[in-house]
Enzyme design. Sequence first.
Site, PDB file in Angstrom:
ATOM      1  N   THR A   1      -1.458   4.495   3.420  1.00 28.53           N
ATOM      2  CA  THR A   1      -2.208   5.226   2.393  1.00 28.53           C
ATOM      3  C   THR A   1      -2.395   6.700   2.745  1.00 28.53           C
ATOM      4  O   THR A   1      -2.021   7.572   1.945  1.00 28.53           O
ATOM      5  CB  THR A   1      -3.550   4.510   2.115  1.00 28.53           C
ATOM      6  OG1 THR A   1      -3.248   3.164   1.709  1.00 28.53           O
ATOM      7  CG2 THR A   1      -4.342   5.204   1.032  1.00 28.53           C
TER       8      THR A   1
ATOM      9  N   PHE B   1     -10.391   8.316  16.570  1.00 26.94           N
ATOM     10  CA  PHE B   1     -11.505   7.605  17.197  1.00 26.94           C
ATOM     11  C   PHE B   1     -11.115   6.243  17.749  1.00 26.94           C
ATOM     12  O   PHE B   1     -11.963   5.501  18.225  1.00 26.94           O
ATOM     13  CB  PHE B   1     -12.641   7.469  16.183  1.00 26.94           C
ATOM     14  CG  PHE B   1     -13.018   8.790  15.561  1.00 26.94           C
ATOM     15  CD1 PHE B   1     -13.673   9.755  16.323  1.00 26.94           C
ATOM     16  CD2 PHE B   1     -12.684   9.098  14.244  1.00 26.94           C
ATOM     17  CE1 PHE B   1     -14.015  10.991  15.774  1.00 26.94           C
ATOM     18  CE2 PHE B   1     -13.020  10.324  13.688  1.00 26.94           C
ATOM     19  CZ  PHE B   1     -13.682  11.273  14.453  1.00 26.94           C
TER      20      PHE B   1
ATOM     21  N   ASP C   1      -8.791  -4.473   3.546  1.00 25.95           N
ATOM     22  CA  ASP C   1      -7.500  -5.156   3.448  1.00 25.95           C
ATOM     23  C   ASP C   1      -7.219  -6.042   4.669  1.00 25.95           C
ATOM     24  O   ASP C   1      -6.759  -7.172   4.537  1.00 25.95           O
ATOM     25  CB  ASP C   1      -6.423  -4.066   3.330  1.00 25.95           C
ATOM     26  CG  ASP C   1      -5.016  -4.605   3.233  1.00 25.95           C
ATOM     27  OD1 ASP C   1      -4.684  -5.202   2.196  1.00 25.95           O
ATOM     28  OD2 ASP C   1      -4.241  -4.426   4.195  1.00 25.95           O
TER      29      ASP C   1
ATOM     30  N   HIS D   1      -6.535 -10.067   5.029  1.00 23.06           N
ATOM     31  CA  HIS D   1      -5.273 -10.621   5.571  1.00 23.06           C
ATOM     32  C   HIS D   1      -5.555 -11.680   6.643  1.00 23.06           C
ATOM     33  O   HIS D   1      -4.809 -12.631   6.810  1.00 23.06           O
ATOM     34  CB  HIS D   1      -4.399  -9.516   6.168  1.00 23.06           C
ATOM     35  CG  HIS D   1      -3.617  -8.738   5.147  1.00 23.06           C
ATOM     36  ND1 HIS D   1      -2.808  -9.348   4.215  1.00 23.06           N
ATOM     37  CD2 HIS D   1      -3.505  -7.408   4.918  1.00 23.06           C
ATOM     38  CE1 HIS D   1      -2.239  -8.411   3.447  1.00 23.06           C
ATOM     39  NE2 HIS D   1      -2.652  -7.232   3.856  1.00 23.06           N
TER      40      HIS D   1
ATOM     41  N   SER E   1       0.806  -1.234   0.000  1.00 23.31           N
ATOM     42  CA  SER E   1       0.000   0.000   0.000  1.00 23.31           C
ATOM     43  C   SER E   1       0.833   1.275   0.000  1.00 23.31           C
ATOM     44  O   SER E   1       0.352   2.316  -0.450  1.00 23.31           O
ATOM     45  CB  SER E   1      -0.916   0.033   1.225  1.00 23.31           C
ATOM     46  OG  SER E   1      -1.849  -1.005   1.175  1.00 23.31           O
TER      47      SER E   1
ATOM     48  N   HIS F   1      -1.608  -9.948  -0.544  1.00 23.99           N
ATOM     49  CA  HIS F   1      -2.095  -9.161  -1.682  1.00 23.99           C
ATOM     50  C   HIS F   1      -1.970 -10.001  -2.950  1.00 23.99           C
ATOM     51  O   HIS F   1      -1.268 -11.020  -2.962  1.00 23.99           O
ATOM     52  CB  HIS F   1      -1.271  -7.880  -1.843  1.00 23.99           C
ATOM     53  CG  HIS F   1      -1.328  -6.974  -0.655  1.00 23.99           C
ATOM     54  ND1 HIS F   1      -0.565  -5.838  -0.535  1.00 23.99           N
ATOM     55  CD2 HIS F   1      -2.072  -7.044   0.482  1.00 23.99           C
ATOM     56  CE1 HIS F   1      -0.852  -5.233   0.609  1.00 23.99           C
ATOM     57  NE2 HIS F   1      -1.746  -5.954   1.257  1.00 23.99           N
TER      58      HIS F   1
HETATM   59 ZN   LIG Z   1      -2.474  -5.281   3.019  1.00 30.11          ZN
END
Ligand SMILES: [Zn+2]
Length: 487
Positions: A176, A280, A328, A332, A113, A450
Amino acid sequence: MMNSRLYGTTFAIALFALAAGACATEAPSTSAPEAGFENALQARLQLQPNLNKAKNVILFIGDGMGLSTVTAARIFTGQSAGQQGEEHVLPFEYFPNVALVKTYNTNQQVSDSAGTATAMHSGIKTRAGVIAIGPEVERQDCKASLAKQLPSLADLAEERGLATGLVSTARVTHATPATLYAHSPERNWENDSQLPPQAVADGCRDIARQLVDYTVGDGIDVILGGGRREFVGTALGGKRKQASADLIKDWLKQSPQRHFVTNNEELQALPAHGQVIGLFADSHMSYILERNEDSGEPSLPDMTRKAIELLSQNDEGFFLMVEGGRIDHGHHQGQAGLALREAQDFAQAVQTALASTNTSETLIVVTADHSHVFTIAGYPTRGNPILGLVVSNDDAGNAMTEPAKARDGLPYTTLGYHNGPGAMLKREGTPTHGPQAVQLAAIPTWAETHAGEDVPLYANGPRAHMFGGVIDQELIFHLIKHAYGWN
Ligand SMILES: [Zn+2]
């Protein structure tokens, strides 16, 4: 027949509204046509490019949301609404422009990512694991990285006086979102206890510190997600070296217009003007399926709606990145139900954005950073529960009453993985299935991985017609620049 014609009309109207640049209407919750192709055909024939300049751009990134995830999320969402599922249409599937995106990193066939987010946010394909650093630099080489920092879409937007925001269900210091505001030759340097002494001596700073010290324009205006632990010291339950460290305080001190919120109630009560950090959760926000109702965490649509409301105050326009960060993570863990529930909320956040903006001035791009080794298999009958066991059709094409059996005489789930924890499940009796089950997998790895195939991209709004064909991921950045007219 009446029903399918009606659905066809609704579908065509939605497509027209999006393509013609009219104010987006609520996407129909009913199913798409199966027999009524005429309206869909007319909608395609009458498509016109929207040649406006984009005032605003919203980039939605479903982390790990490959094509099989989109299809499964579509069925899952349809079935959650009492439909058979296959005919359902996710909000971004009404977008008229679609592309396939090549996701490899300069040094990896199957990407991570950090490298892919750098490509999308900075327009340069680079190595896996690095945050907005050029491909010449080896991972973790702080000294070399300082000379190869890549400007991001957030930098370019801030320099031009636009408002900027990032929203994620992962930590806001995760790969990201980090590529929008930080530069680091190692994605894991999220707080200073993870920085090696040599990197500190060479002048590298951790990612949380870089967010708080970000000074392009007036700084990122809206920052919503998880990761409080990266900003505070151990005395405050965090991970920073200095026990009493509190970077949030440092950030708030820089302007009286800044706010810090920790739950949805505080988020929704914010005044319309000013900047906000909302954290949060200590780490990533919790999975929707595992969320404690008292946690006060906003949903991704809640965060998206509020971010757009705040950013829209700027007359120059805005850039917003919204990440569905936990699709994601569910994959995983080999738990497709977790991933699909996150993808469903991600799609709902796109619908929220459509309802809160005008397609004549706001470009919305929806894509993924990379795929997962996730597949929809067997020959399940129409409407078979997507998280369940494969039930096939008989010779006449009608549903059987018992699950299909593999060569070992055992039933199997429709959803599965090429690798991951599911390969360690004993093939005895009935495999577990349902929302939080681990799906079957072929190769035993600690975490599912991935995948390297292309991912889809969906675009709607000004200059969305430029998005098409098979493109390299870094082109997304350059097309967004063109859409804004920054050339
Ligand atoms: Zn990942």
